[in-house]
Design an enzyme around this catalytic site. Structure first.
Site, mmCIF file in Angstrom:
data_model
loop_
_atom_site.group_PDB
_atom_site.id
_atom_site.type_symbol
_atom_site.label_atom_id
_atom_site.label_comp_id
_atom_site.label_asym_id
_atom_site.label_seq_id
_atom_site.Cartn_x
_atom_site.Cartn_y
_atom_site.Cartn_z
ATOM 1 N N CYS A 60 31.896 42.474 46.143
ATOM 2 C CA CYS A 60 32.300 43.102 48.106
ATOM 3 C C CYS A 60 33.959 42.887 47.320
ATOM 4 C CB CYS A 60 32.006 42.169 48.092
ATOM 5 S SG CYS A 60 32.843 40.287 48.650
ATOM 6 N N ALA A 63 35.850 39.355 47.363
ATOM 7 C CA ALA A 63 36.139 38.722 45.982
ATOM 8 C C ALA A 63 37.248 39.289 46.166
ATOM 9 C CB ALA A 63 34.704 39.347 45.477
ATOM 10 N N HIS A 194 41.272 44.703 46.307
ATOM 11 C CA HIS A 194 42.661 43.960 45.689
ATOM 12 C C HIS A 194 43.350 45.330 46.276
ATOM 13 C CE1 HIS A 194 40.246 44.684 41.740
ATOM 14 N NE2 HIS A 194 40.561 43.729 42.443
HETATM 15 FE FE1 CFM Z 1 41.438 43.366 36.579
HETATM 16 FE FE2 CFM Z 1 39.040 43.232 38.587
HETATM 17 FE FE3 CFM Z 1 40.960 41.387 35.822
HETATM 18 FE FE4 CFM Z 1 39.507 43.634 36.024
HETATM 19 FE FE5 CFM Z 1 37.297 42.089 35.624
HETATM 20 FE FE6 CFM Z 1 37.279 40.928 38.575
HETATM 21 FE FE7 CFM Z 1 38.036 40.010 36.335
HETATM 22 MO MO1 CFM Z 1 35.735 40.072 36.805
HETATM 23 S S1 CFM Z 1 40.167 44.479 36.834
HETATM 24 S S2 CFM Z 1 40.874 42.160 35.011
HETATM 25 S S3 CFM Z 1 37.722 43.576 34.780
HETATM 26 S S4 CFM Z 1 41.172 42.157 38.114
HETATM 27 S S5 CFM Z 1 35.823 42.453 36.847
HETATM 28 S S6 CFM Z 1 38.373 42.304 40.056
HETATM 29 S S7 CFM Z 1 37.203 39.176 38.407
HETATM 30 S S8 CFM Z 1 37.037 39.642 35.075
HETATM 31 S S9 CFM Z 1 40.524 39.253 35.739
#
Ligand code: CFM
Length: 543
Positions: A60, A63, A194
Site C-alpha cells: 500500500c 508502506a 514513494h
Molecule cells: Fe526500489 Fe522499492 Fe527498493 Fe524496489 Fe523492492 Fe520495495 Fe525494496 Mo521490497 S522499488 S528497489 S524492488 S525501493 S518492493 S518499494 S521494499 S525490495 S528496497
C-alpha cells in the site's frame, strides 16, 4: 559462450495464463502480459488498479512512504498515526541496516512509534492523541525531526496531520515536525507512497542546511535503502575511489545529510521507481543533474563507477576508478569461474517491486543464467519501456490524486553543475543524463514481461517453465518452494546480503549456486504431480 535455453512459445503461455479468467479480467490482464521485443519495445499496461479478488504481490501507499523512503533514515522519529497493526507490520521487516557513528548516536530504527488509534479516536477524532504522541516522543528522545504517517482511517475521518505537525513544530521550537498524507488507499500500490514521500522530503528536509561540503567529487546516492547492508558495500567502493557521498536517500542516512544534500554535484539513481521525482526536483531547483546507475552486478558496478568518473571528467579520478576495478575484479572473477559451470544455462524468473526485477538480471547474466520472465509489482511504464514513453503516459484518476509539486529554480542556490555544452558532450560520450532505458531493452526476445503478476499466474508460469529459481518475496516464498522450485527473496534477501558492488556479487553467486544446485528440490513433488489434472484450481473449495 552463451548456453541456449529452449523456451516454450510465449504466445501459448500467455493464452494459458489468462485462459481461466472471466472475459473482462482476461482482457485487462492481457495488456499487462507482454511478449518482449528489445528492438521495438511493446507497450505494457502498468500502474493501474489490481483486479479485485486477484491475489497481488503489491503493498500500500503507506508502506511505500513510511517503510520504503523514510524508514531507513536512522535519526528521524517516524510516528505512525493509526491502528497498531500498521506499525507492527512495518516494524523492522525490511532489513534496512544502519551504522550510527557511535553506540550513543541517535538511532530510532529499532523503535516502533504508533498512536495506537482506537475506536474512540476513529469516532471522535485522533488529532489530540497525535499531538500527545509527538510531545511524548519529543520528551523522551529530543530528536531533530519527527515525521507523521497517515494510515487509512486517518484520511477517512479527516484528521489533519499537517496542521497538527505545524502546531507541534512551532510549540517544540527545535524539532522539525512534518506529516505525510500517505493513507494506504492513496494510490494503486506503494508507488503512490514513494511519490508522496519524495514530495515531503523535498519540501521539509532538502535544502535546510547550506553548509559547504568538503570533497572534490560529491554525489548523492538516490534510491538505495541498505537492505542487508547494500549501501555499506557501495560506501566502501566510493571511499576507495575518493568519491564523497554527501547523502544517501535513504539507506544508512541521517537527517543532517539529507538537509545538506543539495551541496552535491551529482545525483546517481539506483532505484528509479521510488526516487526519480527527487532527481528531477533537485535538478530544477538546484541545477544538479542525475544519472541512472546500477551497483547490482560486478560488471554493472564497474560500469557505474566509470560513468561517475566520466561525469566529473577528472583524469585522476578515472585512474583511481580503474585501479579499484582492477583490484576488485580478479577476486570476483575467481569465484565466478568456479561457480559458473554449475549455473550456466539455468533459468530464472524475477517478480519484485519496482526496480530489482531489472537490476538482478545483471547478476544472473554473470552466472550464465537466462531470465525467462520478469515483472514489477508496481512500477510504471517508464521502468519497463524507458523514460522516452513518459510524455505518452495517460494520467488517470488514481495518479491525479497525488500532488505534483511545482518546483522552480532557487533564486540563490540554483547553480547548473554542467553547462548545456558540457551535458551535450557527455551525451556524445554515451552518458545518459536524466535518463533511464528501462528493463525491456535488456531482456531477451520472446521473454515474458508481466506487470503486477497474480498468484495464480505465478503458479502457472512455474508449471509451464519449471524455472531453476524464482525471485520474489515472503508472500510467494513457500508456495513456490512447495512446487519444488527454490525462491530467493529479493526484498529482504532472506538472511543474506549485501548483494551490491563487488563483494556483494560474490555473496550472490554463492547463494544462488547453493540454491539452484541443492538436490533437495528434486525430492519435492509439485502439487500438479501429485493430483489429478484439473483438480487443482478448485482445491480451495470445501464441499
Ligand atoms: Fe526500489 Fe522499492 Fe527498493 Fe524496489 Fe523492492 Fe520495495 Fe525494496 Mo521490497 S522499488 S528497489 S524492488 S525501493 S518492493 S518499494 S521494499 S525490495 S528496497
Amino acid at each position: 559462450m552463451e548456453a541456449k535455453v529452449l523456451l516454450p512459445d510465449p504466445s501459448v503461455v500467455k493464452a494459458e495464463l489468462i485462459d481461466k479468467y472471466p472475459a473482462k479480467v482476461a482482457k485487462k490482464r492481457s495488456k499487462s502480459i507482454v511478449i518482449n521485443d528489445p528492438e521495438t519495445i511493446p507497450e505494457v499496461q502498468a500502474n493501474v488498479r489490481t483486479v479485485p479478488g486477484i491475489i497481488t504481490q503489491r503493498g500500500c501507499s503507506y508502506a511505500g512512504c513510511k517503510g520504503v523512503v523514510l524508514g531507513p533514515t536512522r535519526d528521524i522519529v517516524n510516528i505512525v498515526h493509526g491502528p497498531i497493526g500498521c506499525s507492527f507490520y512495518a516494524w523492522l521487516t525490511r532489513r534496512n541496516q544502519t551504522r550510527p557513528d557511535t553506540p550513543e548516536a541517535e538511532n530510532y530504527i529499532t523503535y516502533c512509534f504508533s498512536t495506537d488509534m482506537q475506536e474512540e479516536n476513529v469516532v471522535f477524532g485522533g488529532e489530540k492523541k497525535l499531538k500527545v504522541a509527538i510531545q511524548e516522543a519529543y520528551d523522551l528522545f529530543h530528536p531533530k525531526s519527527i515525521a507523521i504517517f497517515s494510515t487509512c482511517p486517518v484520511g477517512l475521518i479527516g484528521d489533519d496531520v499537517h496542521a497538527a505537525s505545524r502546531e507541534m513544530k512551532e510549540k517544540l521550537g527545535d524539532c522539525n515536525v512534518f506529516g505525510f498524507s500517505c493513507e494506504g488507499y492513496r494510490g494503486v500500490s506503494q508507488s503512490a507512497g514513494h511519490h508522496i514521500a519524495n514530495n515531503g522530503v523535498f519540501k521539509h528536509m532538502v535544502g535546510r542546511n547550506n553548509a559547504p561540503v568538503e570533497g572534490k567529487f560529491k554525489l548523492n546516492l538516490l534510491g538505495e535503502y541498505n537492505i542487508g547492508g547494500d549501501a555499506f558495500e557501495i560506501e566502501r567502493i566510493f571511499e576507495k575511489c575518493g568519491i564523497t557521498l554527501v547523502a544517501s536517500f535513504s539507506g544508512n542516512s541521517t537527517v543532517g545529510a539529507i538537509e545538506n544534500s543539495h551541496m552535491a554535484d551529482l545525483n546517481v539513481i539506483l532505484c528509479h521507481r521510488s526516487i526519480n521525482y527527487m532527481g528531477d526536483m533537485m535538478e530544477t531547483k538546484y541545477g544538479i543533474p542525475w544519472m541512472k546507475v546500477n551497483f547490482v552486478g560486478a560488471e554493472s558496478s564497474a560500469k557505474s563507477l566509470r560513468k561517475i568518473a566520466e561525469y566529473f571528467g577528472d583524469a585522476e579520478l578515472k585512474a583511481r576508478v580503474e585501479a579499484v576495478i582492477a583490484e576488485e575484479m580478479p577476486k570476483v572473477k575467481a569465484i565466478i569461474d568456479e561457480i559458473r559451470p554449475r549455473t550456466e544455462g539455468k533459468t530464472a524468473m524475477l517478480f519484485v517491486g519496482g526496480s530489482r526485477a531489472h537490476h538482478y538480471q545483471d547478476l544472473f547474466t554473470e552466472l550464465g543464467m537466462t531470465t525467462v520472465a520478469a515483472g514489477y509489482e508496481f512500477a510504471h511504464r517508464d521502468d519497463y519501456e524507458g523514460r522516452e514513453v513518459l510524455p505518452s503516459i495517460k494520467i488517470d484518476a488514481d495518479s491525479k490524486n497525488i500532488e505534483e509539486l511545482k518546483v522552480t529554480a532557487d533564486p540563490e542556490l540554483y547553480n547548473p553543475r554542467k553547462t548545456e555544452a558540457e551535458l551535450e558532450e557527455l551525451k556524445n560520450k554515451g552518458l545518459e543524463i536524466n535518463g533511464y532505458q528501462g528493463m525491456m531493452k535488456q531482456m531477451k526476445q520472446k521473454s515474458l514481461v508481466i506487470d503486477d503478476l497474480s498468484h495464480y499466474e505465478s503458479e502457472k508460469l512455474i508449471e509451464i517453465y519449471k524455472p531453476d529459481i524464482f525471485c520474489a518475496g515472503i508472500k510467494e516464498k513457500y508456495v513456490v518452494q512447495k512446487m519444488g522450485v527454490p525462491l530467493k527473496q529479493l526484498h529482504s534477501y532472506d538472511y543474506g546480503g549485501p548483494y551490491t558492488g563487488f563483494e556483494g556479487a560474490v555473496n550472490f553467486y554463492k547463494d544462488i549456486d547453493r540454491m539452484v544446485n541443492n538436490p533437495v528440490w528434486k525430492l519435492i513433488k509439485a502439487p500438479w504431480e501429485q493430483q489429478e489434472a484439473g483438480s487443482l484450481e478448485a482445491s480451495y473449495v470445501t464441499q
